[in-house]
Design a protein around this motif. Structure first.
Motif, mmCIF file in Angstrom:
data_model
loop_
_atom_site.group_PDB
_atom_site.id
_atom_site.type_symbol
_atom_site.label_atom_id
_atom_site.label_comp_id
_atom_site.label_asym_id
_atom_site.label_seq_id
_atom_site.Cartn_x
_atom_site.Cartn_y
_atom_site.Cartn_z
ATOM 1 N N GLU A 1 -3.247 4.976 -1.595
ATOM 2 C CA GLU A 1 -3.542 3.393 -0.979
ATOM 3 C C GLU A 1 -3.420 3.105 0.240
ATOM 4 O O GLU A 1 -3.930 2.232 0.844
ATOM 5 C CB GLU A 1 -2.695 2.581 -1.994
ATOM 6 N N ARG A 2 -2.721 3.878 1.001
ATOM 7 C CA ARG A 2 -2.682 3.854 2.532
ATOM 8 C C ARG A 2 -3.325 4.981 3.343
ATOM 9 O O ARG A 2 -3.885 4.769 4.303
ATOM 10 C CB ARG A 2 -1.005 3.803 2.938
ATOM 11 N N LEU A 3 -3.151 5.889 2.659
ATOM 12 C CA LEU A 3 -3.850 7.026 3.564
ATOM 13 C C LEU A 3 -4.605 8.047 2.376
ATOM 14 O O LEU A 3 -3.750 8.325 1.358
ATOM 15 C CB LEU A 3 -2.880 8.095 4.151
ATOM 16 N N ARG A 4 -5.605 8.434 2.336
ATOM 17 C CA ARG A 4 -6.646 8.888 1.337
ATOM 18 C C ARG A 4 -6.184 10.496 1.441
ATOM 19 O O ARG A 4 -5.535 11.043 2.215
ATOM 20 C CB ARG A 4 -7.953 9.243 1.948
ATOM 21 N N GLN B 1 -6.838 -0.771 2.956
ATOM 22 C CA GLN B 1 -6.669 0.292 3.875
ATOM 23 C C GLN B 1 -7.341 1.629 3.313
ATOM 24 O O GLN B 1 -7.842 2.319 4.210
ATOM 25 C CB GLN B 1 -5.044 0.395 3.827
ATOM 26 N N THR B 2 -7.722 1.634 2.064
ATOM 27 C CA THR B 2 -8.453 2.775 1.743
ATOM 28 C C THR B 2 -9.085 2.265 0.477
ATOM 29 O O THR B 2 -8.809 1.113 -0.073
ATOM 30 C CB THR B 2 -7.599 4.123 1.213
ATOM 31 N N GLU B 3 -10.039 3.092 -0.246
ATOM 32 C CA GLU B 3 -10.836 2.293 -1.481
ATOM 33 C C GLU B 3 -9.954 2.264 -2.430
ATOM 34 O O GLU B 3 -10.130 1.517 -3.366
ATOM 35 C CB GLU B 3 -11.846 3.210 -1.837
ATOM 36 N N SER C 1 1.006 -1.293 -0.068
ATOM 37 C CA SER C 1 -0.077 -0.076 -0.145
ATOM 38 C C SER C 1 0.740 1.316 -0.117
ATOM 39 O O SER C 1 0.233 2.326 0.241
ATOM 40 C CB SER C 1 -0.915 -0.015 1.318
ATOM 41 N N THR C 2 2.251 1.173 -0.098
ATOM 42 C CA THR C 2 3.215 2.140 -0.237
ATOM 43 C C THR C 2 3.803 2.320 -1.457
ATOM 44 O O THR C 2 4.228 1.255 -1.993
ATOM 45 C CB THR C 2 4.142 2.407 0.974
ATOM 46 N N ALA C 3 4.138 3.794 -1.896
ATOM 47 C CA ALA C 3 5.005 3.591 -3.144
ATOM 48 C C ALA C 3 6.166 2.959 -2.700
ATOM 49 O O ALA C 3 7.131 2.275 -3.809
ATOM 50 C CB ALA C 3 5.165 4.990 -3.656
ATOM 51 N N ALA C 4 6.869 3.185 -1.753
ATOM 52 C CA ALA C 4 8.097 2.638 -1.346
ATOM 53 C C ALA C 4 8.106 1.344 -1.292
ATOM 54 O O ALA C 4 9.042 0.616 -1.993
ATOM 55 C CB ALA C 4 8.497 3.286 0.136
#
Length: 255
Positions: free
Chosen positions: A196-199, A167-169, A139-142
């Protein structure tokens, strides 16, 4: 041992770890609060606290317990053993200044992403992530920037261990779709995290690799979606990020 059997664990170590984690989460707790949180008797918890205190891992203040300052030394020792830490730290500071956003350096440990260093401009948005915090890589770019360059079997192991929890839509939760996203990352040379992790947060990240292709970590730039447009990523952020990655990789050869 049967291949399906999980390795044995030591219950005492698990309990000690849970106490340390509870103190990390809350800052400080009383004996009663720890006992209630772990659902373990006060006498048992007291024995653990006394042992951890004797070993220098926690400290008592009045009626509460907290993590000791020993962790400062441990943190510095861990960072000093990361070969590219100094080069990454410098380039992250440069990225934050040039982009006027938040920049970060992360590594993959076991099946999670952990953020090692972060720098931000005055214009940067605050973050819910703390240095040393573990997060799901999918869910993160990293995380995606590093997974994209791992062997297929290693990616499968991480997905099997973590799943792809929503974690998000915008979180990718389908395995085939996620692997297709990783293929796009390899084609582009960087990953995009699109809320993807935080709106409302977008991030661009790229891996740091050795000449042999071994992944050493990832660097990225994050900001609010309205500022992190595709146009800005293509015209500005991508080149800045890839330049910094190249500098770190060159430094890694001589560290």
């Amino acid at each position: 041992m049967n291949g399906d059997d999980k390795p044995r664990t030591i219950r005492a170590v698990e309990r000690a770890s849970r106490i340390i984690q509870a103190l990390e989460d809350e800052g400080q707790l009383t004996l009663t609060e720890i006992s209630n949180r772990l659902d373990v008797s006060k006498s048992t918890v007291h024995t653990y606290l006394h042992t951890l205190s004797q070993e220098g891992f926690i400290a008592k203040h009045n009626d509460s317990y907290r993590l000791s300052l020993r962790y400062l030394s441990l943190s510095e020792q861990v960072k000093n053993r990361i070969d590219i830490y100094e080069a990454a730290q410098y380039e992250i500071d440069v990225l934050a200044e040039k982009t006027n956003e938040r920049a970060q350096f992360a590594k993959l440990e076991e099946n999670s992403v952990i953020y090692i260093y972060r720098s931000k401009s005055e214009n940067a948005i605050p973050t819910t992530l703390s240095i040393g915090q573990y997060v799901y890589p999918h869910s993160t770019a990293a995380g995606k920037s590093m997974l994209a360059y791992l062997p297929d079997h290693r990616v499968d192991e991480i997905i099997e261990a973590n799943g792809l929890p929503k974690q998000t839509e915008n979180t990718i939760t389908d395995v085939d779709e996620f692997k297709a996203d990783l293929r796009r990352v390899r084609e582009l040379g960087y990953a995009i995290g699109d809320g993807e992790r935080l709106r409302g947060i977008r991030c661009i990240a790229t891996p740091i690799q050795t000449d042999s292709g071994r992944v050493l970590g990832s660097i990225g730039v994050s900001g609010p979606s309205r500022r992190m447009s595709d146009e800005r990523i293509e015209s500005e952020l991508r080149d800045l990020l890839l330049q910094s990655a190249n500098v770190i990789e060159v430094n890694a050869k001589f560290s």
